[in-house]
Design an enzyme around this catalytic site. Structure first.
Site, mmCIF file in Angstrom:
data_model
loop_
_atom_site.group_PDB
_atom_site.id
_atom_site.type_symbol
_atom_site.label_atom_id
_atom_site.label_comp_id
_atom_site.label_asym_id
_atom_site.label_seq_id
_atom_site.Cartn_x
_atom_site.Cartn_y
_atom_site.Cartn_z
ATOM 1 N N ILE A 31 0.832 -1.213 0.000
ATOM 2 C CA ILE A 31 0.000 0.000 0.000
ATOM 3 C C ILE A 31 0.865 1.262 0.000
ATOM 4 O O ILE A 31 0.416 2.330 -0.406
ATOM 5 C CB ILE A 31 -0.961 -0.039 1.222
ATOM 6 C CG1 ILE A 31 -2.192 0.820 1.003
ATOM 7 C CG2 ILE A 31 -0.234 0.331 2.508
ATOM 8 C CD1 ILE A 31 -3.294 0.581 2.032
ATOM 9 N N ASN A 87 11.418 -8.661 7.364
ATOM 10 C CA ASN A 87 11.678 -8.034 8.657
ATOM 11 C C ASN A 87 11.167 -8.952 9.757
ATOM 12 O O ASN A 87 10.070 -9.509 9.646
ATOM 13 C CB ASN A 87 10.980 -6.670 8.731
ATOM 14 C CG ASN A 87 11.551 -5.684 7.724
ATOM 15 O OD1 ASN A 87 12.766 -5.616 7.541
ATOM 16 N ND2 ASN A 87 10.688 -4.944 7.051
ATOM 17 N N VAL A 96 3.705 -5.541 10.562
ATOM 18 C CA VAL A 96 2.588 -6.474 10.431
ATOM 19 C C VAL A 96 3.082 -7.860 10.829
ATOM 20 O O VAL A 96 4.030 -8.398 10.228
ATOM 21 C CB VAL A 96 2.040 -6.493 8.993
ATOM 22 C CG1 VAL A 96 0.922 -7.512 8.861
ATOM 23 C CG2 VAL A 96 1.543 -5.097 8.591
ATOM 24 N N HIS A 100 5.891 -11.959 5.912
ATOM 25 C CA HIS A 100 5.792 -11.527 4.520
ATOM 26 C C HIS A 100 7.171 -11.260 3.935
ATOM 27 O O HIS A 100 8.065 -10.783 4.618
ATOM 28 C CB HIS A 100 4.897 -10.285 4.391
ATOM 29 C CG HIS A 100 5.239 -9.182 5.351
ATOM 30 N ND1 HIS A 100 4.842 -9.207 6.668
ATOM 31 C CD2 HIS A 100 5.946 -8.048 5.201
ATOM 32 C CE1 HIS A 100 5.285 -8.126 7.282
ATOM 33 N NE2 HIS A 100 5.982 -7.406 6.416
#
Ligand code: 5GP
Ligand code: ZN
Length: 114
Positions: A31, A87, A96, A100
């Site tokens: 995003i 990360n 988050v 990912h």
């Protein structure tokens, strides 16, 4: 009900620009992209971080990378190069907590970061 934003993206409960999905993996555009290509590749199942990766999901992690390779080709950055980032935890600024893989490319990057 999960409160995890990426689980909601996998479930189609919140919108995303999805570029790839199969039974185990989903990929969608970040995003807040930091480069012309910035895609997040995630396992469909909720794993919080690399620290929480179960040994039986080794193959799933490998799959994230082969999906990254294919998407890099589709994005036209396979030759120019790209960066893959995961990360893990507070010092790495993981925001988050659904594991990912960032696929970032389309511009020259600084070494080691930026
Ligand atoms: P982290 O620092 O945890 O590795 O990165 C999380 C990434 O997720 C950030 O690059 C951020 O822009 C992205 N992100 C956070 N919320 C959303 C969202 O709702 N949709 C999409 N597409 N990306 C998100
Ligand atoms: Zn999740």
């Amino acid at each position: 009900m999960t409160e995890c934003i990426f689980c909601k993206i996998v479930a189609g409960e919140i919108p995303s620009h999805t570029v790839y999905s199969d039974e185990t993996v989903t990929a969608f555009r970040d995003i807040n992209p930091v480069a012309p290509t910035h895609i997040l590749i995630i396992p469909n199942k909720h794993i919080e971080a690399v620290s929480d990766l179960p040994e039986e999901d080794e193959q799933l992690m490998g799959h994230l990378f082969t999906v990254a390779q294919k998407l890099a080709e589709e994005e036209g950055i396979a030759e120019s190069g790209y960066r893959l980032i995961i990360n893990n935890g507070p010092d790495a600024n993981q925001v988050v907590f659904h594991l990912h893989l960032h696929l970032i490319g389309g511009r020259k990057m600084k070494y080691p970061m930026g």
